[in-house]
Design an enzyme around this catalytic site. Structure first.
Site, PDB file in Angstrom:
ATOM      1  N   GLU A  51       9.582  -2.215  -9.923  1.00 50.80           N
ATOM      2  CA  GLU A  51      10.371  -1.389  -9.006  1.00 50.80           C
ATOM      3  C   GLU A  51      11.485  -2.192  -8.354  1.00 50.80           C
ATOM      4  O   GLU A  51      12.612  -1.688  -8.189  1.00 50.80           O
ATOM      5  CB  GLU A  51       9.455  -0.766  -7.944  1.00 50.80           C
ATOM      6  CG  GLU A  51       8.556   0.336  -8.487  1.00 50.80           C
ATOM      7  CD  GLU A  51       7.638   0.904  -7.436  1.00 50.80           C
ATOM      8  OE1 GLU A  51       7.668   0.412  -6.280  1.00 50.80           O
ATOM      9  OE2 GLU A  51       6.865   1.829  -7.753  1.00 50.80           O
ATOM     10  N   HIS A  63       9.372   8.846  -6.925  1.00 53.11           N
ATOM     11  CA  HIS A  63       7.986   9.139  -6.561  1.00 53.11           C
ATOM     12  C   HIS A  63       7.703  10.641  -6.542  1.00 53.11           C
ATOM     13  O   HIS A  63       6.590  11.052  -6.188  1.00 53.11           O
ATOM     14  CB  HIS A  63       7.668   8.547  -5.182  1.00 53.11           C
ATOM     15  CG  HIS A  63       7.650   7.040  -5.166  1.00 53.11           C
ATOM     16  ND1 HIS A  63       8.800   6.279  -5.168  1.00 53.11           N
ATOM     17  CD2 HIS A  63       6.626   6.151  -5.171  1.00 53.11           C
ATOM     18  CE1 HIS A  63       8.481   4.995  -5.149  1.00 53.11           C
ATOM     19  NE2 HIS A  63       7.175   4.890  -5.152  1.00 53.11           N
TER      20      HIS A  63
END
Length: 314
Positions: free
Chosen positions: A187, A221
């Site tokens: 990430e 997300h």
């Protein structure tokens, strides 16, 4: 270009030193629309590739949770490598004047500052959690004294043994590998190391980048919405959980972007990411009136485990 900002200037307004990649404010060879489109594509690709083995490649579903996670690890690694290569082709880099790794914040210089300063700053957010765990540890010692058990070499050995045992249990836990290594590393590579240089070269100011980059991070997300809805059987609960998660990721994403822009070191947001994943949500209010009970949500390594009370994360 070294993304190390001149400390004598305002960290959000200073120009990056070097000229391998130009910051906003002149000389940018990328448009803002191209930077935003590229960041959006990278965010979508990061999530989409996780589902490609079953939806695109038509592979059989994994037969175990470990196989499922390993497959996701491979997909996340492919996405990170692809993002790094794609950005190297898009960014207006003057190859003769800078090493590509420096543009991504992958550096070895000033390593201890990139670790110690972000951890110290991040730990302030968890002051309540750390103090509560310290009180639990002190309270455990008080219980031992009340029961006639004093501090001895055996008790110290037990604490050390429990710490070693918990460390080895984490090393063999596939979820721990996801939370503390694969997810933070991939990430940060995609959403900080790749996207921040893109946005800066697109002409966005450092202020804007710090608050714009987390939007792409939070959108990545959104895939959890369907997962939570299927798991709980309730869309309102799924929206509530994912909404809270999105808000938290925006706040953390802004903080991680600030660390990257301020230090030019990928290690800074990476260690903060790992630390936050380990600690979980900061404790704001303790529902217990005393400290003799463990804080809500903290995993327990044993009924009377002292090391579990102090070192366990959410």
């Amino acid at each position: 270009m070294y993304l190390l900002i001149n400390p004598s200037e305002n960290p959000m307004e200073a120009a990056f030193t070097g000229d391998a990649v130009s910051d906003g404010g002149g000389g940018s060879e990328m448009s803002k629309s191209l930077a935003v489109i590229t960041c959006t594509a990278l965010a979508i690709f990061y999530v989409a590739i996780l589902y490609s083995p079953t939806l695109i490649l038509r592979l059989q579903p994994p037969d175990s949770f470990q196989s499922y996670m390993i497959r996701r690890f491979i997909c996340a690694a492919i996405s990170s490598v692809f993002s790094l290569i794609a950005c190297s082709l898009i960014l207006p880099i003057q190859w003769g004047k800078s090493h590509l790794f420096s543009v991504y914040g992958i550096r070895l210089d000033h390593m201890w500052q990139a670790v110690v300063f972000p951890l110290t700053l991040t730990s302030l957010m968890y002051a309540g959690t750390l103090i509560l765990k310290l009180l639990l540890l002190l309270d455990s010692g008080q219980e031992d004294r009340e029961n006639g058990r004093s501090l001895s070499l055996d008790s110290i050995k037990n604490v050390v043994y429990e710490f070693i045992e918990s460390t080895f249990s984490l090393a063999s836990d596939i979820s721990a590998w996801r939370n503390y290594l694969v997810a933070p590393l991939t990430e940060e590579l995609v959403f900080r190391a790749c996207m921040i240089p893109l946005l800066l070269c697109g002409g966005f100011s450092t202020y804007t980048v710090v608050f714009l980059c987390p939007i792409f991070f939070s959108l990545a997300h959104l895939n959890h919405l369907l997962e939570y809805a299927q798991r709980s059987g309730s869309w309102p609960k799924a929206f509530a959980v994912v909404g809270f998660q999105l808000g938290y990721t925006v706040i953390f994403g802004s903080y991680a972007s600030f660390l990257f822009v301020r230090t030019g070191h990928l290690t800074a947001p990476l260690v903060a990411h790992i630390f936050c994943n380990y600690m979980g949500i900061p404790i704001i209010i303790s529902r217990r009136t005393g400290t003799r009970r463990n804080c809500q949500g903290a995993p327990k390594l044993g009924r009377n485990s002292k090391i579990a009370r102090f070192t366990s994360g959410n």
